[in-house]
Write a protein that holds these residues in place. Structure first.
Motif, PDB file in Angstrom:
ATOM      1  N   MET A 194      -3.513  -2.162  10.810  1.00  0.00           N
ATOM      2  CA  MET A 194      -2.645  -2.599  11.904  1.00  0.00           C
ATOM      3  C   MET A 194      -1.753  -1.425  12.276  1.00  0.00           C
ATOM      4  SD  MET A 194      -1.472  -6.552  11.087  1.00  0.00           S
ATOM      5  CE  MET A 194      -0.910  -6.832  12.773  1.00  0.00           C
ATOM      6  N   ALA A 195      -0.827  -1.631  13.192  1.00  0.00           N
ATOM      7  CA  ALA A 195       0.093  -0.570  13.598  1.00  0.00           C
ATOM      8  C   ALA A 195       0.878  -0.053  12.399  1.00  0.00           C
ATOM      9  CB  ALA A 195       1.043  -1.094  14.671  1.00  0.00           C
ATOM     10  N   ASP A 196       1.096   1.248  12.363  1.00  0.00           N
ATOM     11  CA  ASP A 196       1.896   1.915  11.330  1.00  0.00           C
ATOM     12  C   ASP A 196       1.217   1.938   9.963  1.00  0.00           C
ATOM     13  OD1 ASP A 196       4.019   2.332  13.181  1.00  0.00           O
ATOM     14  OD2 ASP A 196       4.701   0.290  12.830  1.00  0.00           O
ATOM     15  N   ILE A 197      -0.090   1.715   9.922  1.00  0.00           N
ATOM     16  CA  ILE A 197      -0.838   1.778   8.661  1.00  0.00           C
ATOM     17  C   ILE A 197      -1.915   2.847   8.790  1.00  0.00           C
ATOM     18  CG2 ILE A 197      -2.283   0.531   7.017  1.00  0.00           C
ATOM     19  CD1 ILE A 197      -1.049  -2.060   7.949  1.00  0.00           C
ATOM     20  N   ASP A 198      -1.886   3.847   7.898  1.00  0.00           N
ATOM     21  CA  ASP A 198      -2.922   4.878   7.928  1.00  0.00           C
ATOM     22  C   ASP A 198      -3.861   4.725   6.732  1.00  0.00           C
ATOM     23  OD1 ASP A 198      -1.695   6.090   5.668  1.00  0.00           O
ATOM     24  OD2 ASP A 198      -0.389   7.277   6.960  1.00  0.00           O
ATOM     25  N   ASP A 199      -4.914   5.551   6.716  1.00  0.00           N
ATOM     26  CA  ASP A 199      -5.932   5.441   5.671  1.00  0.00           C
ATOM     27  C   ASP A 199      -5.362   5.659   4.275  1.00  0.00           C
ATOM     28  OD1 ASP A 199      -7.795   4.906   7.577  1.00  0.00           O
ATOM     29  OD2 ASP A 199      -8.725   6.882   7.552  1.00  0.00           O
ATOM     30  N   LYS A 200      -4.404   6.551   4.152  1.00  0.00           N
ATOM     31  CA  LYS A 200      -3.832   6.849   2.844  1.00  0.00           C
ATOM     32  C   LYS A 200      -3.145   5.621   2.256  1.00  0.00           C
ATOM     33  CE  LYS A 200      -0.813  10.113   0.423  1.00  0.00           C
ATOM     34  NZ  LYS A 200       0.110  11.271   0.582  1.00  0.00           N
ATOM     35  N   MET A 201      -2.445   4.881   3.091  1.00  0.00           N
ATOM     36  CA  MET A 201      -1.773   3.657   2.633  1.00  0.00           C
ATOM     37  C   MET A 201      -2.765   2.634   2.109  1.00  0.00           C
ATOM     38  SD  MET A 201       1.010   3.056   5.661  1.00  0.00           S
ATOM     39  CE  MET A 201       2.302   4.243   6.021  1.00  0.00           C
ATOM     40  N   LEU A 202      -3.975   2.667   2.666  1.00  0.00           N
ATOM     41  CA  LEU A 202      -4.988   1.687   2.299  1.00  0.00           C
ATOM     42  C   LEU A 202      -5.933   2.194   1.212  1.00  0.00           C
ATOM     43  CD1 LEU A 202      -5.886   0.353   5.869  1.00  0.00           C
ATOM     44  CD2 LEU A 202      -4.474  -0.762   4.151  1.00  0.00           C
ATOM     45  N   SER A 203      -5.596   3.292   0.579  1.00  0.00           N
ATOM     46  CA  SER A 203      -6.464   3.860  -0.458  1.00  0.00           C
ATOM     47  C   SER A 203      -6.797   2.878  -1.591  1.00  0.00           C
ATOM     48  CB  SER A 203      -5.852   5.143  -1.027  1.00  0.00           C
ATOM     49  OG  SER A 203      -4.577   4.892  -1.597  1.00  0.00           O
ATOM     50  N   PRO A 204      -5.884   1.956  -1.972  1.00  0.00           N
ATOM     51  CA  PRO A 204      -6.263   0.999  -3.020  1.00  0.00           C
ATOM     52  C   PRO A 204      -7.455   0.117  -2.636  1.00  0.00           C
ATOM     53  CG  PRO A 204      -3.881   1.028  -2.762  1.00  0.00           C
ATOM     54  CD  PRO A 204      -4.453   1.805  -1.611  1.00  0.00           C
ATOM     55  N   LEU A 205      -7.781   0.063  -1.338  1.00  0.00           N
ATOM     56  CA  LEU A 205      -8.868  -0.796  -0.875  1.00  0.00           C
ATOM     57  C   LEU A 205     -10.213  -0.083  -0.794  1.00  0.00           C
ATOM     58  CD1 LEU A 205      -7.118  -2.706   2.081  1.00  0.00           C
ATOM     59  CD2 LEU A 205      -7.566  -3.565  -0.219  1.00  0.00           C
ATOM     60  N   LYS A 206     -10.286   1.156  -1.266  1.00  0.00           N
ATOM     61  CA  LYS A 206     -11.489   1.961  -1.053  1.00  0.00           C
ATOM     62  C   LYS A 206     -12.754   1.353  -1.650  1.00  0.00           C
ATOM     63  CE  LYS A 206     -10.608   5.007  -5.022  1.00  0.00           C
ATOM     64  NZ  LYS A 206     -10.368   6.415  -5.430  1.00  0.00           N
ATOM     65  N   ASN A 207     -12.641   0.583  -2.723  1.00  0.00           N
ATOM     66  CA  ASN A 207     -13.826  -0.033  -3.322  1.00  0.00           C
ATOM     67  C   ASN A 207     -14.205  -1.360  -2.675  1.00  0.00           C
ATOM     68  OD1 ASN A 207     -14.230   2.044  -5.200  1.00  0.00           O
ATOM     69  ND2 ASN A 207     -12.771   1.135  -6.626  1.00  0.00           N
ATOM     70  N   ALA A 208     -13.339  -1.863  -1.817  1.00  0.00           N
ATOM     71  CA  ALA A 208     -13.617  -3.062  -1.010  1.00  0.00           C
ATOM     72  C   ALA A 208     -14.110  -4.242  -1.839  1.00  0.00           C
ATOM     73  CB  ALA A 208     -14.616  -2.729   0.092  1.00  0.00           C
ATOM     74  N   ASN A 209     -13.351  -4.584  -2.871  1.00  0.00           N
ATOM     75  CA  ASN A 209     -13.734  -5.705  -3.722  1.00  0.00           C
ATOM     76  C   ASN A 209     -12.487  -6.458  -4.199  1.00  0.00           C
ATOM     77  OD1 ASN A 209     -12.667  -3.975  -5.643  1.00  0.00           O
ATOM     78  ND2 ASN A 209     -14.645  -3.482  -6.578  1.00  0.00           N
ATOM     79  N   PHE A 210     -12.679  -7.374  -5.139  1.00  0.00           N
ATOM     80  CA  PHE A 210     -11.566  -8.157  -5.663  1.00  0.00           C
ATOM     81  C   PHE A 210     -10.472  -7.258  -6.241  1.00  0.00           C
ATOM     82  CE2 PHE A 210      -9.482 -10.113  -9.345  1.00  0.00           C
ATOM     83  CZ  PHE A 210      -8.954 -11.259  -8.789  1.00  0.00           C
ATOM     84  N   GLU A 211     -10.876  -6.298  -7.055  1.00  0.00           N
ATOM     85  CA  GLU A 211      -9.896  -5.409  -7.684  1.00  0.00           C
ATOM     86  C   GLU A 211      -9.089  -4.656  -6.636  1.00  0.00           C
ATOM     87  OE1 GLU A 211     -11.281  -3.131 -11.126  1.00  0.00           O
ATOM     88  OE2 GLU A 211     -13.084  -4.367 -11.133  1.00  0.00           O
ATOM     89  N   SER A 212      -9.731  -4.280  -5.541  1.00  0.00           N
ATOM     90  CA  SER A 212      -9.021  -3.586  -4.467  1.00  0.00           C
ATOM     91  C   SER A 212      -7.900  -4.442  -3.882  1.00  0.00           C
ATOM     92  CB  SER A 212     -10.007  -3.206  -3.349  1.00  0.00           C
ATOM     93  OG  SER A 212     -10.980  -2.306  -3.817  1.00  0.00           O
ATOM     94  N   LEU A 213      -8.193  -5.717  -3.680  1.00  0.00           N
ATOM     95  CA  LEU A 213      -7.185  -6.618  -3.130  1.00  0.00           C
ATOM     96  C   LEU A 213      -6.015  -6.805  -4.085  1.00  0.00           C
ATOM     97  CD1 LEU A 213      -9.576  -9.253  -1.552  1.00  0.00           C
ATOM     98  CD2 LEU A 213      -7.993  -7.782  -0.298  1.00  0.00           C
TER      99      LEU A 213
END
Length: 272
Positions: A194-213
């Motif tokens: 969303m606005a004001d969110i870059d890829d680095k902020m979302l790095s915990p989601l890189k595996n796209a699974n339960f653990e990422s969430l």
């Protein structure tokens, strides 16, 4: 003194739907806090398992009609409401025909994880934020329960951080033993943005699974709760790896359940 405002967000709540411990926790705690003088709101998805006629759900037209972006698509948000029998509590239901009007929660008839459960979680989390804005009700604390709510803390700290409704809001992320093995599609991160969110902020989601969430919830929530006493090996390892000061043990039901949370919310909101 203004009443402390607590927003509970979860996958389910008893008596409308109960498939896990989440439903009982979110049924008992809000009522206990309301009886102690706090102002309460509750938001859950309107899964197709919920009988609208039996539970007397009805649409709240003034809150409905917003379009929520999920990736390149926009989906209409419908808000419904019902009262909990024998309690002075209302529950708001996030609904959308494509995402929630199915006769099951997260698994299809073959017990396979729905491929779009990531989109359903994104829609739900964004829908919660937009519904609260439309209500014009500024929560002091948002208590997020289980993986489906894990994106709310990052949205609160980024896209909505300058919104007057959420200016002073703190978030809690409660982790439950509801592990799943599904791997989301590679465009997961792009859909979360969303606005004001870059890829680095979302790095915990890189595996796209339960653990990422779970990782993204832990990273951005103001405090994290172990909502159950026992966890699977995978979840136990994850909690140990990310052990930080803001992870608290869930109080035993044998103790004073309501007193613990009453003090906890006041301290988090900075009024105690």
């Amino acid at each position: 003194m203004q009443k402390l405002r607590i927003l509970y967000v979860a996958s389910e709540i008893n008596p409308f739907l109960k498939t896990s411990y989440v439903a009982d926790f979110v049924r008992q705690l809000p009522q206990a806090m309301q009886e102690r003088g706090m102002e309460i709101r509750i938001l859950v998805p309107r899964f197709g398992l919920i009988n609208e006629r039996k539970n007397r759900l009805h649409e709240v037209v003034r809150l409905s009609g917003i379009n929520i972006a999920v990736g390149d698509e926009e989906k209409p948000l419908i808000i419904k409401v019902a009262s909990i029998p024998n309690a002075k509590l209302q529950v708001y239901f996030i609904d959308n025909e494509d995402y929630f009007q199915r006769r099951s929660m997260f698994l299809d008839e073959q017990d396979k994880f729905y491929e779009d459960n990531d989109e359903r979680a994104i829609f739900f989390c964004k829908g919660v934020m937009e519904t609260v804005k439309k209500l014009g009700w500024a929560p002091d604390v948002i208590h997020c329960n289980d993986w489906i709510t894990s994106l709310i803390p990052i949205y609160l700290k980024t896209t909505y951080q300058n919104d007057p409704i959420f200016k002073n809001t703190k978030s809690i992320f409660a982790i439950y033993n509801n592990y799943f093995q599904h791997q989301f599609n590679e465009d997961f991160i792009q859909k979360v943005k969303m606005a004001d969110i870059d890829d680095k902020m979302l790095s915990p989601l890189k595996n796209a699974n339960f653990e990422s969430l779970i990782k993204i919830g832990i990273k951005y929530a103001d405090t994290v709760i172990r909502a159950e006493e026992a966890y699977s090996d995978i979840l136990s390892r994850l909690l140990e790896e990310h052990q930080v000061d803001n992870i608290s043990a869930f109080p035993s039901n044998n103790g004073d359940f309501s007193e613990y949370y009453y003090q906890f919310y006041n301290e988090l909101a900075g009024v105690a």
